[in-house]
Design a protein around this motif. Structure first.
Motif, short mmCIF file in Angstrom:
data_model
loop_
_atom_site.label_atom_id
_atom_site.label_comp_id
_atom_site.label_asym_id
_atom_site.label_seq_id
_atom_site.Cartn_x
_atom_site.Cartn_y
_atom_site.Cartn_z
N PRO A 69 0.81 -1.23 0.00
CA PRO A 69 0.00 0.00 0.00
C PRO A 69 0.84 1.27 0.00
O PRO A 69 0.50 2.25 -0.66
N GLU A 70 1.95 1.26 0.74
CA GLU A 70 2.78 2.47 0.82
C GLU A 70 3.51 2.78 -0.48
O GLU A 70 4.05 3.88 -0.65
N ASP A 71 3.51 1.84 -1.43
CA ASP A 71 4.13 2.11 -2.73
C ASP A 71 3.32 3.14 -3.53
O ASP A 71 3.87 3.81 -4.41
N GLY A 72 2.03 3.22 -3.27
CA GLY A 72 1.19 4.18 -3.98
C GLY A 72 1.05 3.90 -5.46
O GLY A 72 0.92 4.84 -6.26
N VAL A 73 1.08 2.64 -5.85
CA VAL A 73 1.00 2.28 -7.27
C VAL A 73 -0.45 2.11 -7.69
O VAL A 73 -1.22 1.39 -7.05
N LEU A 74 -0.82 2.80 -8.76
CA LEU A 74 -2.14 2.68 -9.36
C LEU A 74 -2.17 1.42 -10.21
O LEU A 74 -1.39 1.28 -11.15
N VAL A 75 -3.04 0.48 -9.86
CA VAL A 75 -3.13 -0.77 -10.61
C VAL A 75 -4.34 -0.71 -11.54
O VAL A 75 -5.48 -0.53 -11.11
N VAL A 76 -4.06 -0.85 -12.82
CA VAL A 76 -5.09 -0.76 -13.86
C VAL A 76 -5.31 -2.15 -14.43
O VAL A 76 -4.37 -2.78 -14.90
N ARG A 115 -11.21 -2.96 -3.93
CA ARG A 115 -11.55 -1.95 -4.94
C ARG A 115 -10.45 -1.92 -5.99
O ARG A 115 -9.27 -1.89 -5.66
N LEU A 116 -10.84 -1.96 -7.25
CA LEU A 116 -9.91 -1.86 -8.36
C LEU A 116 -9.73 -0.39 -8.73
O LEU A 116 -10.72 0.32 -8.95
N ASP A 117 -8.49 0.08 -8.80
CA ASP A 117 -8.24 1.50 -9.06
C ASP A 117 -8.86 1.95 -10.38
O ASP A 117 -9.58 2.95 -10.45
N VAL A 118 -8.54 1.23 -11.45
CA VAL A 118 -9.08 1.53 -12.78
C VAL A 118 -9.39 0.22 -13.47
O VAL A 118 -8.60 -0.73 -13.42
N VAL A 119 -10.55 0.15 -14.12
CA VAL A 119 -10.92 -1.02 -14.92
C VAL A 119 -11.15 -0.56 -16.36
O VAL A 119 -12.00 0.30 -16.62
N ALA A 158 -12.28 3.89 -11.18
CA ALA A 158 -12.47 4.64 -12.41
C ALA A 158 -12.58 3.66 -13.57
O ALA A 158 -12.12 2.52 -13.50
N ILE A 159 -13.20 4.14 -14.65
CA ILE A 159 -13.46 3.31 -15.82
C ILE A 159 -12.65 3.84 -17.00
O ILE A 159 -12.57 5.05 -17.23
N GLY A 160 -12.05 2.92 -17.75
CA GLY A 160 -11.36 3.28 -18.98
C GLY A 160 -11.88 2.44 -20.13
O GLY A 160 -12.74 1.57 -19.95
N LEU A 161 -11.36 2.69 -21.32
CA LEU A 161 -11.77 1.98 -22.52
C LEU A 161 -10.54 1.48 -23.26
O LEU A 161 -9.46 2.06 -23.16
N SER A 162 -10.72 0.40 -24.02
CA SER A 162 -9.63 -0.14 -24.82
C SER A 162 -10.16 -0.64 -26.15
O SER A 162 -11.25 -1.21 -26.21
N SER A 163 -9.39 -0.40 -27.19
CA SER A 163 -9.74 -0.84 -28.55
C SER A 163 -11.09 -0.28 -28.97
O SER A 163 -12.02 -1.02 -29.32
N VAL A 164 -11.19 1.05 -28.96
CA VAL A 164 -12.45 1.71 -29.26
C VAL A 164 -12.28 2.75 -30.37
O VAL A 164 -11.17 3.12 -30.74
#
Length: 297
Positions: A69-76, A115-119, A158-164
């Motif tokens: 947790p202390e690494d502060g890495v955003l996992v997408v 909780r997933l940071d970004v999907v 947060a939500i992202g998109l791929s191949s759009v």
């Protein structure tokens, strides 16, 4: 001088992250995989791209073990496909809303988080590789409905998109969109209009296959003579030039180059410090772009 950080999912991140898919290659050397990810954090990597289907869950388990947790890495992570061991990738499409929800739950379990940071929703409307067919052709509004419900439940940040396509992004913008991941490189710039739309809307642009060459028939950045010439003049590698061009090309570009090799990881991290002058940029900009839409046979 280009900025070394850019906003992503409501926070600033370093513009060079890490694509974790290549950790699959260390499946029988788990300690090496964990050490490589720890080295990435030491080098300043603060966003990592993954999926539960990478290595049939192995990659997410490595991330779970390596990151603190202390690494502060955003996992997408991403949804929209599931493993298909006998397939050509080996993946198969999983676009239906119930499949997206199941994939989110799988990623939560694999990463050991609540909780997933970004999907990222991999839509498969464009780019090389898979395409949705039959009952897997699902309206983006139906897909966003389940993802926003999961966000409301606190399972997705947060939500992202791929191949759009640009049209899909425009339809998704009201729901909130953190990023777009499309195949894009110096030699494959089909999505220039989409990149401009992302820039205007404050959406991070995260190119996959940033050096091309992912499938037979897809051009490679490192095959370009001018890329080699610029690399030689700067004392860097052609791959580093291809990645550096992306960072210079638009301020919202974030990179997620992947590798299973520590020296290559360090070379990728160093890209943020490479400066391309106006002459070098003009030379690279003049490289002819070729199509990314190469279907699998």
């Amino acid at each position: 001088m280009i900025s070394r950080t850019a906003p992503f999912a409501g926070r600033p991140v370093h513009r060079v992250g890490y694509g974790a898919m290549q950790l699959e290659r260390l499946h029988d050397r788990r300690d090496e995989a964990v050490a490589l990810l720890r080295r990435a954090v030491e080098l300043g990597v603060d966003h990592v791209d993954t999926a539960e289907f990478y290595g049939f869950g192995f990659v997410n388990r490595v991330i779970r073990e390596a990151l603190r947790p202390e690494d502060g890495v955003l996992v997408v992570t991403k949804v929209g496909a599931v493993p298909d061991p006998g397939g050509p990738l080996p993946l198969k499409v999983a676009q239906r809303p119930e499949q997206l929800r199941a994939a989110v739950e799988d990623n939560l379990r694999g990463l050991g988080v609540e909780r997933l940071d970004v999907v990222n929703l991999r839509r498969l409307d464009t780019g090389p590789g898979l395409r949705a067919e039959g009952d897997q052709v699902v309206d983006v509004d139906d897909q966003l409905a389940v993802l926003t419900a999961l966000r409301d439940e606190g399972k997705v940040g947060a939500i992202g998109l791929s191949s759009v396509t640009p049209d899909v992004l425009r339809r998704a913008l009201p729901a909130g969109n953190a990023c777009v991941q499309n195949a894009y490189s110096l030699v494959s710039r089909d999505d220039e209009d989409l990149l401009r739309l992302c820039t205007a809307e404050g959406v991070a642009w995260v190119p996959y296959f940033p050096l091309g060459g992912a499938f037979p028939g897809v051009p490679k950045v490192t095959d370009e003579p001018v890329v080699h010439a610029v690399a030689e003049s700067l004392g860097v590698t052609p791959s580093q030039v291809g990645l550096a061009w992306l960072l210079h090309h638009a301020p919202n570009v974030l990179l997620i180059p992947g590798t299973a090799d520590a020296a290559h990881l360090e070379a990728n991290a160093a890209v943020a410090g490479i400066v391309l002058d106006a002459e070098a940029l003009a030379t690279l900009d003049a490289v002819r772009s070729r199509s990314n839409d190469v279907p699998l046979g």
